[in-house]
Design a protein around this motif. Structure first.
Motif, PDB file in Angstrom:
ATOM      1  N   ARG A 290     -91.774  27.505 -52.995  1.00  0.00           N
ATOM      2  CA  ARG A 290     -90.119  28.082 -53.129  1.00  0.00           C
ATOM      3  C   ARG A 290     -89.322  27.253 -52.157  1.00  0.00           C
ATOM      4  O   ARG A 290     -89.940  27.798 -51.091  1.00  0.00           O
ATOM      5  CB  ARG A 290     -90.013  29.601 -53.129  1.00  0.00           C
ATOM      6  CG  ARG A 290     -90.449  30.092 -51.805  1.00  0.00           C
ATOM      7  CD  ARG A 290     -90.798  31.617 -51.838  1.00  0.00           C
ATOM      8  NE  ARG A 290     -90.069  32.070 -50.538  1.00  0.00           N
ATOM      9  CZ  ARG A 290     -90.522  33.871 -50.404  1.00  0.00           C
ATOM     10  NH1 ARG A 290     -91.806  33.905 -50.719  1.00  0.00           N
ATOM     11  NH2 ARG A 290     -90.601  34.328 -48.770  1.00  0.00           N
ATOM     12  N   PRO A 291     -87.924  27.728 -52.281  1.00  0.00           N
ATOM     13  CA  PRO A 291     -87.623  26.630 -50.738  1.00  0.00           C
ATOM     14  C   PRO A 291     -87.119  28.179 -50.286  1.00  0.00           C
ATOM     15  O   PRO A 291     -87.388  29.025 -50.714  1.00  0.00           O
ATOM     16  CB  PRO A 291     -85.891  26.346 -51.787  1.00  0.00           C
ATOM     17  CG  PRO A 291     -85.905  27.694 -52.737  1.00  0.00           C
ATOM     18  CD  PRO A 291     -87.594  27.413 -53.784  1.00  0.00           C
ATOM     19  N   LEU A 292     -86.933  27.618 -48.483  1.00  0.00           N
ATOM     20  CA  LEU A 292     -86.834  28.703 -48.395  1.00  0.00           C
ATOM     21  C   LEU A 292     -85.492  28.158 -47.686  1.00  0.00           C
ATOM     22  O   LEU A 292     -84.927  27.356 -47.545  1.00  0.00           O
ATOM     23  CB  LEU A 292     -87.559  27.920 -46.954  1.00  0.00           C
ATOM     24  CG  LEU A 292     -89.330  28.603 -47.071  1.00  0.00           C
ATOM     25  CD1 LEU A 292     -90.129  27.744 -45.564  1.00  0.00           C
ATOM     26  CD2 LEU A 292     -89.399  29.560 -47.382  1.00  0.00           C
ATOM     27  N   THR A 293     -84.905  29.354 -47.193  1.00  0.00           N
ATOM     28  CA  THR A 293     -83.334  29.254 -46.331  1.00  0.00           C
ATOM     29  C   THR A 293     -83.404  30.028 -45.136  1.00  0.00           C
ATOM     30  O   THR A 293     -82.164  29.942 -44.575  1.00  0.00           O
ATOM     31  CB  THR A 293     -82.327  30.055 -47.623  1.00  0.00           C
ATOM     32  OG1 THR A 293     -82.991  31.854 -47.292  1.00  0.00           O
ATOM     33  CG2 THR A 293     -82.899  30.527 -48.995  1.00  0.00           C
ATOM     34  N   ARG A 294     -84.251  30.798 -44.346  1.00  0.00           N
ATOM     35  CA  ARG A 294     -84.147  30.751 -42.924  1.00  0.00           C
ATOM     36  C   ARG A 294     -84.037  29.479 -42.262  1.00  0.00           C
ATOM     37  O   ARG A 294     -84.625  28.377 -41.673  1.00  0.00           O
ATOM     38  CB  ARG A 294     -85.713  31.791 -42.744  1.00  0.00           C
ATOM     39  CG  ARG A 294     -86.271  32.310 -43.660  1.00  0.00           C
ATOM     40  CD  ARG A 294     -85.442  33.718 -43.666  1.00  0.00           C
ATOM     41  NE  ARG A 294     -85.435  34.722 -43.949  1.00  0.00           N
ATOM     42  CZ  ARG A 294     -85.924  36.053 -44.164  1.00  0.00           C
ATOM     43  NH1 ARG A 294     -86.942  35.700 -42.573  1.00  0.00           N
ATOM     44  NH2 ARG A 294     -86.682  35.986 -45.428  1.00  0.00           N
ATOM     45  N   THR A 295     -82.310  29.241 -42.456  1.00  0.00           N
ATOM     46  CA  THR A 295     -82.684  28.040 -41.290  1.00  0.00           C
ATOM     47  C   THR A 295     -82.881  27.460 -39.842  1.00  0.00           C
ATOM     48  O   THR A 295     -83.277  26.422 -39.478  1.00  0.00           O
ATOM     49  CB  THR A 295     -80.825  27.814 -41.393  1.00  0.00           C
ATOM     50  OG1 THR A 295     -80.338  28.078 -42.485  1.00  0.00           O
ATOM     51  CG2 THR A 295     -80.273  26.121 -40.979  1.00  0.00           C
ATOM     52  N   SER A 296     -83.426  28.417 -39.317  1.00  0.00           N
ATOM     53  CA  SER A 296     -83.157  28.374 -37.841  1.00  0.00           C
ATOM     54  C   SER A 296     -84.463  27.787 -37.677  1.00  0.00           C
ATOM     55  O   SER A 296     -85.238  27.534 -37.052  1.00  0.00           O
ATOM     56  CB  SER A 296     -83.044  29.360 -36.904  1.00  0.00           C
ATOM     57  OG  SER A 296     -83.706  30.897 -37.806  1.00  0.00           O
ATOM     58  N   LEU A 297     -85.559  29.093 -38.476  1.00  0.00           N
ATOM     59  CA  LEU A 297     -87.173  28.353 -38.880  1.00  0.00           C
ATOM     60  C   LEU A 297     -87.313  27.060 -39.301  1.00  0.00           C
ATOM     61  O   LEU A 297     -87.850  25.951 -38.720  1.00  0.00           O
ATOM     62  CB  LEU A 297     -87.648  29.572 -40.073  1.00  0.00           C
ATOM     63  CG  LEU A 297     -89.324  29.237 -40.267  1.00  0.00           C
ATOM     64  CD1 LEU A 297     -89.964  29.441 -39.298  1.00  0.00           C
ATOM     65  CD2 LEU A 297     -89.948  30.532 -41.392  1.00  0.00           C
ATOM     66  N   MET A 298     -86.281  26.754 -40.103  1.00  0.00           N
ATOM     67  CA  MET A 298     -86.340  25.089 -40.990  1.00  0.00           C
ATOM     68  C   MET A 298     -86.363  23.982 -39.432  1.00  0.00           C
ATOM     69  O   MET A 298     -86.812  22.914 -39.621  1.00  0.00           O
ATOM     70  CB  MET A 298     -85.984  25.139 -42.200  1.00  0.00           C
ATOM     71  CG  MET A 298     -85.956  25.966 -43.218  1.00  0.00           C
ATOM     72  SD  MET A 298     -87.796  25.501 -43.590  1.00  0.00           S
ATOM     73  CE  MET A 298     -88.502  26.503 -43.465  1.00  0.00           C
ATOM     74  N   ARG A 299     -85.034  24.534 -39.112  1.00  0.00           N
ATOM     75  CA  ARG A 299     -84.516  23.940 -37.229  1.00  0.00           C
ATOM     76  C   ARG A 299     -85.672  23.736 -36.891  1.00  0.00           C
ATOM     77  O   ARG A 299     -86.227  22.722 -35.690  1.00  0.00           O
ATOM     78  CB  ARG A 299     -83.348  23.578 -37.390  1.00  0.00           C
ATOM     79  CG  ARG A 299     -82.338  23.888 -38.285  1.00  0.00           C
ATOM     80  CD  ARG A 299     -81.064  24.483 -37.624  1.00  0.00           C
ATOM     81  NE  ARG A 299     -80.086  23.652 -35.913  1.00  0.00           N
ATOM     82  CZ  ARG A 299     -79.340  24.361 -35.441  1.00  0.00           C
ATOM     83  NH1 ARG A 299     -78.033  25.055 -36.437  1.00  0.00           N
ATOM     84  NH2 ARG A 299     -78.599  24.111 -35.215  1.00  0.00           N
ATOM     85  N   LEU A 300     -86.357  25.103 -36.752  1.00  0.00           N
ATOM     86  CA  LEU A 300     -87.584  24.648 -35.493  1.00  0.00           C
ATOM     87  C   LEU A 300     -88.793  23.727 -35.927  1.00  0.00           C
ATOM     88  O   LEU A 300     -89.111  23.320 -34.836  1.00  0.00           O
ATOM     89  CB  LEU A 300     -87.767  25.949 -35.075  1.00  0.00           C
ATOM     90  CG  LEU A 300     -87.012  26.884 -34.541  1.00  0.00           C
ATOM     91  CD1 LEU A 300     -87.148  28.179 -34.346  1.00  0.00           C
ATOM     92  CD2 LEU A 300     -87.335  26.455 -32.931  1.00  0.00           C
ATOM     93  N   GLN A 301     -89.177  24.692 -37.257  1.00  0.00           N
ATOM     94  CA  GLN A 301     -90.234  23.110 -37.645  1.00  0.00           C
ATOM     95  C   GLN A 301     -90.298  21.742 -37.797  1.00  0.00           C
ATOM     96  O   GLN A 301     -90.392  21.077 -37.631  1.00  0.00           O
ATOM     97  CB  GLN A 301     -90.106  23.932 -39.384  1.00  0.00           C
ATOM     98  CG  GLN A 301     -91.059  25.034 -39.004  1.00  0.00           C
ATOM     99  CD  GLN A 301     -92.635  25.712 -40.007  1.00  0.00           C
ATOM    100  OE1 GLN A 301     -92.228  26.278 -41.080  1.00  0.00           O
ATOM    101  NE2 GLN A 301     -93.205  25.875 -40.314  1.00  0.00           N
TER     102      GLN A 301
END
Length: 340
Positions: A290-301
């Motif tokens: 499923r696509p994740l929409t938590r932008t800050s989490l994606m940028r951190l990872q």
């Protein structure tokens, strides 16, 4: 102002002793390990336990009908409407199998006659994990492992650092923070600490001073209105260039947007986060399809100097057993007329 983790007297264990009255307890949000522990301990105590794998919600609140005490995990937010529903079915005591209770509106619960109690569990679980995260970050483990997975076995571009050469700032010196400090002594680190109370042998300094001198900052303070975004843009700016942040406390202790900006600018040396602001609905779920929409989490990872794990520092056999026993004991104590 930083409030240390609460240190309360040990609750007397009631093993091998039947309750004074017939007791029924509903336990929500139980994984397979907790389910086994609840059944084993309840059988010894002569307590009837209704176990739900799902976290407490409006869909399963009726499971608590007829019981005065329930046990819940930390994974689900228990809001005012859910507390009111619990009161309606007769619940008087909620034991959360966690050290913190920031997922429950304790003041509202009290206003409708529901007590909320937390538990104690092995501080070694989180303390061990905290040291592991420090070491992995200092040795660039995220980047090294990603390279090796892609069959790139070259040395990292930058050498690692050793704990004995560094100053570690411990924010919050309750049971977990104190256990972290004990471990750091074995590595030869210089340790500075910040808390409203001096609870262990450490060099206590102001928060601003701790941020100024620390190569690593590790967070072990409860989440309260005063500690929300404890590390914001201003305080992150006080850290020395190349400093590392470790958070095994609660995600909102750090302003995610400010942390992302500090890391992407190259000012910070890295972060190891077992908890992340906005983790609810993502951590503990299989999100592969499923696509994740938590932008800050994606940028951190996406950053090679950031290590993220899904709120798992507490997850040891010893800590789970402690939490289940403490929760069940508190419920039984309440049933016997002695509120914890």
């Amino acid at each position: 102002m930083i409030h240390r983790s609460s240190v309360r007297p040990a609750v007397p264990r009631l093993q091998h002793r039947s309750p004074a009255v017939a007791t029924g307890i509903t336990a929500y949000g139980c994984g397979p390990h907790e389910t086994r522990l609840f059944r084993e301990l309840a059988a010894r105590l002569g307590v009837t336990v209704t176990i739900a794998e799902e976290a407490l919600s409006r869909d399963n609140v009726e499971l608590a009908a007829g019981t005065r005490c329930i046990s819940v995990g930390h994974k689900a937010r228990i809001d005012d409407s859910l507390l009111l529903a619990l009161s309606t079915v007769g619940v008087e005591y909620v034991s959360t199998r966690s050290i913190g209770d920031n997922h429950i509106d304790v003041a509202y619960a009290a206003s409708i006659g529901i007590r909320v109690g937390t538990v104690s569990y092995s501080p070694d679980s989180v303390a061990d994990y905290t040291l592991m995260l420090m070491l992995m970050t200092l040795r660039h483990a995220t980047s090294v492992v990603r390279r090796a997975d892609a069959h790139d076995y070259r040395l990292h571009d930058v050498p690692g650092r050793e704990l004995r050469d560094l100053t570690v700032g411990v924010v919050g010196t309750g049971r977990i923070g104190a256990a972290v400090i004990d471990r750091l002594r074995g590595f030869g680190s210089r340790v500075v600490a910040h808390d409203v109370r001096r609870t262990t042998a450490a060099d206590y300094v102001s928060l601003d001073e701790l941020l100024r001198v620390s190569d690593i900052v590790t967070l072990h303070t409860p989440l309260t209105p005063e500690t929300h975004h404890l590390l914001d843009h201003r305080r992150l700016g006080r850290l020395k260039p190349g400093a590392v942040i470790v958070n095994t406390g609660r995600g909102p202790l750090i302003d995610n947007a400010a942390l992302v900006a500090a890391l992407e600018s190259g000012r910070l040396g890295g972060a190891a986060l077992d908890v992340v602001e906005g983790e609810e609905g993502v951590f503990y779920a299989d999100c592969r399809d499923r696509p994740l929409t938590r932008t800050s989490l994606m940028r951190l990872q996406a950053l090679p100097n950031v290590l993220i794990s899904p709120h798992t520092a507490f997850f040891t056999d010893h800590a789970l057993a402690d939490a289940v026993e403490d929760s069940l004991t508190h419920c039984l104590t309440y049933e016997n007329g002695h509120p914890a």
